[in-house]
Design a protein around this motif. Structure first.
Motif, PDB file in Angstrom:
ATOM      1  N   THR A 133       0.807  -1.226   0.000  1.00 36.07           N
ATOM      2  CA  THR A 133       0.000   0.000   0.000  1.00 36.07           C
ATOM      3  C   THR A 133       0.839   1.273   0.000  1.00 36.07           C
ATOM      4  OG1 THR A 133      -0.181  -0.119   2.415  1.00 36.07           O
ATOM      5  CG2 THR A 133      -1.946  -1.128   1.132  1.00 36.07           C
ATOM      6  N   ASP A 134       2.037   1.222   0.573  1.00 35.55           N
ATOM      7  CA  ASP A 134       2.913   2.398   0.559  1.00 35.55           C
ATOM      8  C   ASP A 134       3.389   2.630  -0.872  1.00 35.55           C
ATOM      9  OD1 ASP A 134       5.264   4.109   0.676  1.00 35.55           O
ATOM     10  OD2 ASP A 134       5.297   3.727   2.844  1.00 35.55           O
ATOM     11  N   PRO A 135       3.029   3.767  -1.490  1.00 35.18           N
ATOM     12  CA  PRO A 135       3.355   3.975  -2.906  1.00 35.18           C
ATOM     13  C   PRO A 135       4.850   3.995  -3.193  1.00 35.18           C
ATOM     14  CG  PRO A 135       2.564   6.009  -1.905  1.00 35.18           C
ATOM     15  CD  PRO A 135       2.323   4.928  -0.903  1.00 35.18           C
ATOM     16  N   ARG A 136       5.654   4.372  -2.202  1.00 32.86           N
ATOM     17  CA  ARG A 136       7.101   4.427  -2.427  1.00 32.86           C
ATOM     18  C   ARG A 136       7.702   3.025  -2.484  1.00 32.86           C
ATOM     19  NH1 ARG A 136       6.751   8.475   2.490  1.00 32.86           N
ATOM     20  NH2 ARG A 136       5.417   6.704   3.036  1.00 32.86           N
ATOM     21  N   LEU A 137       7.310   2.188  -1.532  1.00 37.45           N
ATOM     22  CA  LEU A 137       7.820   0.822  -1.535  1.00 37.45           C
ATOM     23  C   LEU A 137       7.265   0.025  -2.717  1.00 37.45           C
ATOM     24  CD1 LEU A 137       7.626   0.025   2.296  1.00 37.45           C
ATOM     25  CD2 LEU A 137       9.671   0.540   0.938  1.00 37.45           C
ATOM     26  N   GLY A 234      23.211  -4.803  -2.250  1.00 41.63           N
ATOM     27  CA  GLY A 234      21.786  -4.568  -2.051  1.00 41.63           C
ATOM     28  C   GLY A 234      21.499  -3.161  -1.559  1.00 41.63           C
ATOM     29  N   LEU A 235      22.311  -2.666  -0.629  1.00 37.59           N
ATOM     30  CA  LEU A 235      22.146  -1.298  -0.141  1.00 37.59           C
ATOM     31  C   LEU A 235      22.350  -0.290  -1.269  1.00 37.59           C
ATOM     32  CD1 LEU A 235      24.155  -1.635   3.208  1.00 37.59           C
ATOM     33  CD2 LEU A 235      21.671  -1.568   2.959  1.00 37.59           C
ATOM     34  N   GLU A 236      23.375  -0.523  -2.063  1.00 44.21           N
ATOM     35  CA  GLU A 236      23.668   0.365  -3.192  1.00 44.21           C
ATOM     36  C   GLU A 236      22.541   0.321  -4.221  1.00 44.21           C
ATOM     37  OE1 GLU A 236      27.120   0.985  -6.629  1.00 44.21           O
ATOM     38  OE2 GLU A 236      27.195  -0.722  -5.266  1.00 44.21           O
ATOM     39  N   LEU A 237      22.013  -0.876  -4.485  1.00 44.04           N
ATOM     40  CA  LEU A 237      20.942  -1.026  -5.469  1.00 44.04           C
ATOM     41  C   LEU A 237      19.689  -0.275  -5.040  1.00 44.04           C
ATOM     42  CD1 LEU A 237      19.700  -2.369  -7.993  1.00 44.04           C
ATOM     43  CD2 LEU A 237      19.138  -4.328  -6.545  1.00 44.04           C
ATOM     44  N   VAL A 238      19.289  -0.425  -3.780  1.00 42.41           N
ATOM     45  CA  VAL A 238      18.092   0.268  -3.289  1.00 42.41           C
ATOM     46  C   VAL A 238      18.273   1.776  -3.379  1.00 42.41           C
ATOM     47  CG1 VAL A 238      16.788   0.801  -1.189  1.00 42.41           C
ATOM     48  CG2 VAL A 238      17.184  -1.577  -1.850  1.00 42.41           C
ATOM     49  N   ASN A 239      19.421   2.261  -2.984  1.00 38.10           N
ATOM     50  CA  ASN A 239      19.660   3.714  -3.067  1.00 38.10           C
ATOM     51  C   ASN A 239      19.600   4.204  -4.510  1.00 38.10           C
ATOM     52  OD1 ASN A 239      19.909   4.608  -0.385  1.00 38.10           O
ATOM     53  ND2 ASN A 239      22.001   3.835  -0.248  1.00 38.10           N
ATOM     54  N   SER A 240      20.162   3.424  -5.419  1.00 32.11           N
ATOM     55  CA  SER A 240      20.147   3.818  -6.829  1.00 32.11           C
ATOM     56  C   SER A 240      18.717   3.858  -7.374  1.00 32.11           C
ATOM     57  CB  SER A 240      21.001   2.838  -7.638  1.00 32.11           C
ATOM     58  OG  SER A 240      20.930   3.114  -9.014  1.00 32.11           O
ATOM     59  N   LEU A 241      17.932   2.810  -7.115  1.00 36.34           N
ATOM     60  CA  LEU A 241      16.546   2.787  -7.564  1.00 36.34           C
ATOM     61  C   LEU A 241      15.723   3.873  -6.883  1.00 36.34           C
ATOM     62  CD1 LEU A 241      15.815  -1.073  -7.629  1.00 36.34           C
ATOM     63  CD2 LEU A 241      16.008   0.449  -9.603  1.00 36.34           C
ATOM     64  N   TRP A 242      16.007   4.119  -5.603  1.00 39.28           N
ATOM     65  CA  TRP A 242      15.265   5.153  -4.863  1.00 39.28           C
ATOM     66  C   TRP A 242      15.477   6.525  -5.489  1.00 39.28           C
ATOM     67  CZ3 TRP A 242      11.992   4.189  -0.766  1.00 39.28           C
ATOM     68  CH2 TRP A 242      11.466   5.314  -0.129  1.00 39.28           C
ATOM     69  N   ARG A 243      16.711   6.829  -5.837  1.00 41.04           N
ATOM     70  CA  ARG A 243      16.976   8.125  -6.482  1.00 41.04           C
ATOM     71  C   ARG A 243      16.228   8.230  -7.808  1.00 41.04           C
ATOM     72  NH1 ARG A 243      22.272   7.074  -4.475  1.00 41.04           N
ATOM     73  NH2 ARG A 243      22.877   6.133  -6.473  1.00 41.04           N
ATOM     74  N   GLU A 257       3.240  10.481   5.071  1.00 46.59           N
ATOM     75  CA  GLU A 257       3.706  10.023   6.385  1.00 46.59           C
ATOM     76  C   GLU A 257       3.679   8.498   6.429  1.00 46.59           C
ATOM     77  OE1 GLU A 257       4.977  11.647   8.851  1.00 46.59           O
ATOM     78  OE2 GLU A 257       4.690  13.660   7.993  1.00 46.59           O
ATOM     79  N   PRO A 258       4.724   7.864   6.968  1.00 45.97           N
ATOM     80  CA  PRO A 258       5.975   8.469   7.418  1.00 45.97           C
ATOM     81  C   PRO A 258       6.750   9.083   6.260  1.00 45.97           C
ATOM     82  CG  PRO A 258       6.181   6.091   7.362  1.00 45.97           C
ATOM     83  CD  PRO A 258       4.744   6.391   7.077  1.00 45.97           C
ATOM     84  N   SER A 259       7.730   9.890   6.573  1.00 40.87           N
ATOM     85  CA  SER A 259       8.468  10.587   5.527  1.00 40.87           C
ATOM     86  C   SER A 259       9.206   9.597   4.634  1.00 40.87           C
ATOM     87  CB  SER A 259       9.472  11.554   6.149  1.00 40.87           C
ATOM     88  OG  SER A 259      10.547  10.850   6.740  1.00 40.87           O
ATOM     89  N   SER A 260       9.449  10.000   3.406  1.00 39.39           N
ATOM     90  CA  SER A 260      10.153   9.132   2.459  1.00 39.39           C
ATOM     91  C   SER A 260      11.549   8.784   2.957  1.00 39.39           C
ATOM     92  CB  SER A 260      10.234   9.813   1.086  1.00 39.39           C
ATOM     93  OG  SER A 260       8.949   9.947   0.522  1.00 39.39           O
ATOM     94  N   GLU A 261      12.200   9.707   3.624  1.00 40.61           N
ATOM     95  CA  GLU A 261      13.546   9.419   4.133  1.00 40.61           C
ATOM     96  C   GLU A 261      13.505   8.346   5.209  1.00 40.61           C
ATOM     97  OE1 GLU A 261      17.735   9.656   4.597  1.00 40.61           O
ATOM     98  OE2 GLU A 261      16.294   9.974   2.972  1.00 40.61           O
ATOM     99  N   ASP A 262      12.479   8.383   6.074  1.00 44.04           N
ATOM    100  CA  ASP A 262      12.345   7.338   7.092  1.00 44.04           C
ATOM    101  C   ASP A 262      12.099   5.971   6.451  1.00 44.04           C
ATOM    102  OD1 ASP A 262      12.790   8.946   9.237  1.00 44.04           O
ATOM    103  OD2 ASP A 262      10.689   9.156   9.824  1.00 44.04           O
ATOM    104  N   VAL A 263      11.266   5.952   5.415  1.00 42.87           N
ATOM    105  CA  VAL A 263      10.975   4.701   4.716  1.00 42.87           C
ATOM    106  C   VAL A 263      12.256   4.125   4.121  1.00 42.87           C
ATOM    107  CG1 VAL A 263       9.734   3.650   2.789  1.00 42.87           C
ATOM    108  CG2 VAL A 263       8.580   5.320   4.259  1.00 42.87           C
ATOM    109  N   ARG A 264      13.026   4.965   3.467  1.00 44.72           N
ATOM    110  CA  ARG A 264      14.274   4.514   2.837  1.00 44.72           C
ATOM    111  C   ARG A 264      15.238   3.954   3.885  1.00 44.72           C
ATOM    112  NH1 ARG A 264      19.486   6.316   1.617  1.00 44.72           N
ATOM    113  NH2 ARG A 264      19.174   8.122   2.984  1.00 44.72           N
TER     114      ARG A 264
END
Length: 353
Positions: A133-137, A234-243, A257-264
């Protein structure tokens, strides 16, 4: 003679020698010497699920042929297979021939049952992540399976020990998601969206560390995997896709809410902590309920797979006791059978009740 997989032959050979054919890829063909300095060739053979070693003595008619094989060779091995307590699966009175192009293509697709299971598991992963349900994830998961889905489907969960086969990561990930969904009903405090996304990405670095090519069962070594390791990848991949997805959705998500930075950050923590302890390779210990749940779900599925494989491959020590399979802590004992209600035999005509 019946065409079987290595796993089917291994299972059948526990009850005695079995005559069969098997289609395999040659992982390696290495020249060796016996203690008496006599030459022989050691072939490591693999199919979609299993491996075996074939020792070809210098007086065997196929010695020269086998010595010239390499990792691009696909062959049919026909013979009498038996299970040796020390050397595992062995073949006697065997012959070997190259596979046709059609046979090679069928082998690469995997046996029908495994192919169907992995297809169903992959579909379950897609359906489960689509329900986040979280659109970012959800957007992050969608970008991952679209960009790297085919590579994901050829990746093993490990080089050995558990789900160490082409497509094994799909099986492992799907089963972990099933466990997580069942567990979340009992522990409603868990953030299910975060836990499902964490399961999807926890071993994403293995797409480089344990990746199979499109045309074989020989897992190459990848320099990125060796130098950095799957958790860091894996950490690098998530950060790359997140950007990438944030650039397209930043304005839409800035007030969520919660903020996108907290989710990441919480998702990164699940990836970084999934080995459970720093001594086992995690840069940080689990510090949230979701991170702890993911670690135990991961460990449970991996270890139950080790038990299942161990009953097939471990040396029997007694009727229901088997040699230890590393990294399980001790010898294996066959599990208790499921209780069944016995049905009394039907009464004969005229018999008193």
């Amino acid at each position: 003679m019946q065409l079987m997989t290595l796993t089917e032959i291994r299972r059948a050979a526990q009850n005695g020698p079995v005559m069969a054919r098997v289609h395999v890829q040659v992982e390696s063909a290495a020249p060796k010497l016996t203690r008496e300095q006599k030459p022989y060739c050691e072939l490591n053979l693999a199919d979609a699920c299993d491996r075996m070693t074939l020792r070809v003595w210098s007086d065997h008619p196929a010695y020269k042929t086998c010595s010239s094989l390499n990792s691009e060779s696909f062959v049919e091995l026909t013979g009498e297979f038996s299970s040796h307590s020390q050397y595992g699966l062995e073949a006697q009175k065997w012959t070997i021939r190259p596979l046709t192009a059609q046979e090679k293509n069928e082998l690469l697709q995997g046996p029908p049952e495994l192919r169907a299971k992995q297809n169903a598991d992959w579909q379950f992963i897609l359906e489960t992540t689509a329900k986040i349900t979280d659109p970012r994830l959800r957007a992050l998961s969608d970008a991952f399976v679209k960009d790297l889905g085919e590579r994901f489907r050829r990746t093993a969960a490990a080089r050995k020990n558990h789900h160490a086969r082409r497509g094994g990561l799909v099986e492992h990930t799907a089963q972990m998601m099933r466990v997580a969904l069942a567990l979340a009903k009992l522990y409603p405090q868990l953030n299910v969206d975060l836990l499902i996304a964490g399961i999807l990405f926890h071993d994403s670095g293995k797409l480089w560390e344990n990746h199979y090519p499109e045309s074989g069962f020989v897992m190459d070594y990848d320099e990125r995997g060796e130098l950095v390791g799957h958790i860091s990848i894996g950490l690098e991949l998530v950060n790359s896709l997140w950007r990438k997805i944030s650039a397209d959705n930043g304005d839409t998500w800035k007030n969520l809410e919660p903020s996108s930075e907290d989710v990441r950050l919480h998702l990164l923590h699940l990836i970084g902590a999934h080995h459970g302890e720093q001594q086992f390779g995690s840069p940080v210990d689990p510090k949230t309920p979701e991170a702890m749940a993911l670690h135990y779900i991961d460990n449970l599925d991996a270890r139950l797979e080790m038990f299942a494989a161990g009953y097939l491959t471990a040396k029997p020590l007694a009727e229901r006791i088997f040699e230890r399979v590393w990294p399980l802590p001790s010898k294996l004992v066959k599990s208790l059978g499921v209780f069944k209600i016995s049905t009394p035999p039907p009464k004969k005509e005229g018999e008193l009740l």
